[in-house]
Design an enzyme around this catalytic site. Structure first.
Site, mmCIF file in Angstrom:
data_model
loop_
_atom_site.group_PDB
_atom_site.id
_atom_site.type_symbol
_atom_site.label_atom_id
_atom_site.label_comp_id
_atom_site.label_asym_id
_atom_site.label_seq_id
_atom_site.Cartn_x
_atom_site.Cartn_y
_atom_site.Cartn_z
ATOM 1 N N GLN A 230 -6.663 -0.335 6.438
ATOM 2 C CA GLN A 230 -7.310 -0.912 7.624
ATOM 3 C C GLN A 230 -8.812 -1.091 7.410
ATOM 4 O OE1 GLN A 230 -5.433 -2.098 9.917
ATOM 5 N NE2 GLN A 230 -3.512 -0.993 9.644
ATOM 6 N N SER B 137 -3.739 -3.421 1.172
ATOM 7 C CA SER B 137 -2.530 -4.212 1.392
ATOM 8 C C SER B 137 -2.922 -5.605 1.848
ATOM 9 C CB SER B 137 -1.692 -3.521 2.463
ATOM 10 O OG SER B 137 -0.522 -4.234 2.693
ATOM 11 N N ALA B 138 -2.234 -6.622 1.306
ATOM 12 C CA ALA B 138 -2.637 -8.002 1.570
ATOM 13 C C ALA B 138 -2.267 -8.492 2.964
ATOM 14 C CB ALA B 138 -1.985 -8.905 0.518
ATOM 15 N N ALA C 13 0.821 -1.212 0.000
ATOM 16 C CA ALA C 13 0.000 0.000 0.000
ATOM 17 C C ALA C 13 0.855 1.263 0.000
ATOM 18 C CB ALA C 13 -0.929 -0.004 1.208
ATOM 19 N N THR C 14 2.055 1.164 0.549
ATOM 20 C CA THR C 14 2.943 2.334 0.519
ATOM 21 C C THR C 14 3.217 2.712 -0.937
ATOM 22 O OG1 THR C 14 3.948 1.747 2.632
ATOM 23 C CG2 THR C 14 5.252 3.166 1.181
ATOM 24 N N CYS D 99 5.137 1.203 11.534
ATOM 25 C CA CYS D 99 6.091 1.782 10.584
ATOM 26 C C CYS D 99 6.808 2.987 11.180
ATOM 27 C CB CYS D 99 5.395 2.243 9.304
ATOM 28 S SG CYS D 99 4.202 1.118 8.680
ATOM 29 N N THR E 223 7.428 -7.886 -13.767
ATOM 30 C CA THR E 223 6.809 -9.218 -13.720
ATOM 31 C C THR E 223 5.965 -9.331 -12.448
ATOM 32 O OG1 THR E 223 8.714 -10.066 -14.903
ATOM 33 C CG2 THR E 223 7.289 -11.695 -13.825
HETATM 34 N N1 PLP Z 1 -1.698 2.763 5.286
HETATM 35 C C1 PLP Z 1 -2.133 2.340 6.481
HETATM 36 C C2 PLP Z 1 -3.360 2.940 7.073
HETATM 37 C C3 PLP Z 1 -1.442 1.337 7.177
HETATM 38 O O1 PLP Z 1 -1.880 0.920 8.369
HETATM 39 C C4 PLP Z 1 -0.271 0.799 6.594
HETATM 40 C C5 PLP Z 1 0.534 -0.206 7.299
HETATM 41 O O2 PLP Z 1 0.495 -0.332 8.509
HETATM 42 C C6 PLP Z 1 0.118 1.263 5.322
HETATM 43 C C7 PLP Z 1 -0.611 2.242 4.708
HETATM 44 C C8 PLP Z 1 1.316 0.698 4.625
HETATM 45 O O3 PLP Z 1 0.987 -0.573 4.112
HETATM 46 P P1 PLP Z 1 2.129 -1.507 3.471
HETATM 47 O O4 PLP Z 1 2.768 -2.215 4.609
HETATM 48 O O5 PLP Z 1 1.382 -2.458 2.582
HETATM 49 O O6 PLP Z 1 3.041 -0.639 2.720
#
Ligand code: PLP
Length: 372
Positions: free
Chosen positions: A176, A195-196, A69-70, A315, A233
């Protein structure tokens, strides 16, 4: 072990492990090659895309797989700005993977506006709408707060923003909220990140929903995979595991029980004199501030007793303070005393209560013995 840090990541379901295992051991062919076995791998990617789309009320061709997701969030901020002179509106409750790209644009001169939070952790929508104008090019509001579980009214936000700024792109970070709150297709957003690894799949795979009709410049240029939007890929084991986990999660998730367990813990912690941060929110996340008990110390001591809890965003765990908790009105000290308890689809009521007792006993010990 009682694992209650599911907002950070989740244990991988067996079905997801099996799906990834088979993709690696048997179906390891490059999905972009043209021989029969490779074509079958391509077909299985499309099947996974259909599964995910079906579970969240969107079309398969609206999903682009990313690495996380980042990446999805950064893609939005790097590529969705159509009018460089336009402004961007985000909420003060954004995850750093939205906040930092927004700040990077700001440092290069973009007008970035930040809508404040209400004390329940949700965005102050009245203030948000005041910040949106005809020149707004992007609005990004988190669906469910990773800090407090506050759920933002994304559907209402999308339609109001479109009425003020019809050309604005509306994005929501749904990490979330994906499969835990309203489905993507009901929200009226243009873009949505997921995000998976928050739903029982491995790390390293995510998606960006791009509504049909919305044009977004490619994130990667190269071989033209993912309809030319994200070359590279495809992560075939990750994609197979993502779809398998999403199906399983949807099957076993008992949102009612998750909410009920959260409520029970809220009542219990309040009866102990602790402060529950935020309102009713998502059932999956509970943020509690325990006066005179630093979350980091509590987290380490309960870990020794087999209970795993979070503190703020994993994070940003190494950074001091907590931007989001402070934005909803907490002092730096109160924010440093916040633990985050987060549940999974198969939450066990007894385990959650046992963990709550261990947390309170340990907090009392920390106060009694003045552990710092
Ligand atoms: N956005 C939110 C609200 C999150 O809680 C997180 C991860 O904790 C992320 C983004 C980042 O997701 P990813 O670990 O898939 O990069």
């Amino acid at each position: 072990m009682i694992y209650l840090d599911n907002a950070a990541t989740t244990k991988v379901f067996d079905c997801a492990i099996n799906a990834a295992d088979s993709a690696m051991r048997e179906s390891y062919f490059n999905p972009n090659a043209t021989y029969r076995d490779a074509v079958a791998v391509k077909a299985s990617i499309e099947k996974s895309r259909r599964t995910l789309a079906g579970l969240t009320g969107i079309n398969p061709d609206e999903i682009v797989f990313t690495s996380c997701a980042t990446e999805s969030n950064n893609w939005v901020f790097n590529r969705a700005i159509k009018n460089p002179k336009g402004n961007i509106v985000i909420s003060a409750g954004e995850h750093s993977s939205v906040y930092e790209p927004a700040m990077s644009l700001k440092s290069k001169g973009t007008d970035v506006r930040i809508a404040p939070l209400r004390c329940d952790g949700s965005v102050d929508t009245d203030k948000l709408y005041e910040l949106v104008d005809q020149d707004t090019t992007l609005v990004s509001v988190i669906h469910v707060s990773n800090e407090t579980g506050a759920v933002n009214p994304i559907k209402q936000i999308s339609s109001k923003v479109k009425s003020i700024a019809p050309r604005a792109i509306v994005h929501s970070d749904g990490v979330q909220g994906f499969l835990k709150a309203e489905p993507i297709g009901s929200l009226g957003v243009d873009l949505y990140s997921a995000s998976a690894h928050k739903i029982g799949a491995p790390k390293g795979i995510g998606l960006l929903y791009i509504r049909r009709g919305v044009t977004l410049a490619p994130n990667n240029l190269g071989g033209g995979q993912e309809r030319g939007l994200r070359s590279g890929t495809q992560n075939t084991p990750g994609i197979a595991a993502f779809a398998a986990a999403a199906e399983h999660f949807s099957l076993i998730a008992n949102h009612g029980e998750v909410h009920a367990v959260r409520e029970k813990l809220c009542d219990y912690f309040k009866s102990c004199g602790f402060r529950v941060i935020g309102g009713a929110g998502s059932g999956y996340i509970l943020c509690v501030s325990i006066p005179r008990v630093r979350a980091e110390i509590l987290q380490n001591l309960v870990c020794e007793k087999g209970v795993i809890i979070g503190k703020g965003a994993a994070c940003s765990g190494s950074k001091r303070g907590n931007r989001v908790l402070e934005a909803l009105g907490l002092s730096r000290e109160a924010a440093e005393c916040c633990i985050r308890i987060s549940f999974f689809a198969d939450v066990k009521r007894n385990e959650a209560l046992d963990a709550a007792h261990i947390i309170t006993e340990t907090a009392e010990r920390i106060r009694r013995e003045n552990v710092i």
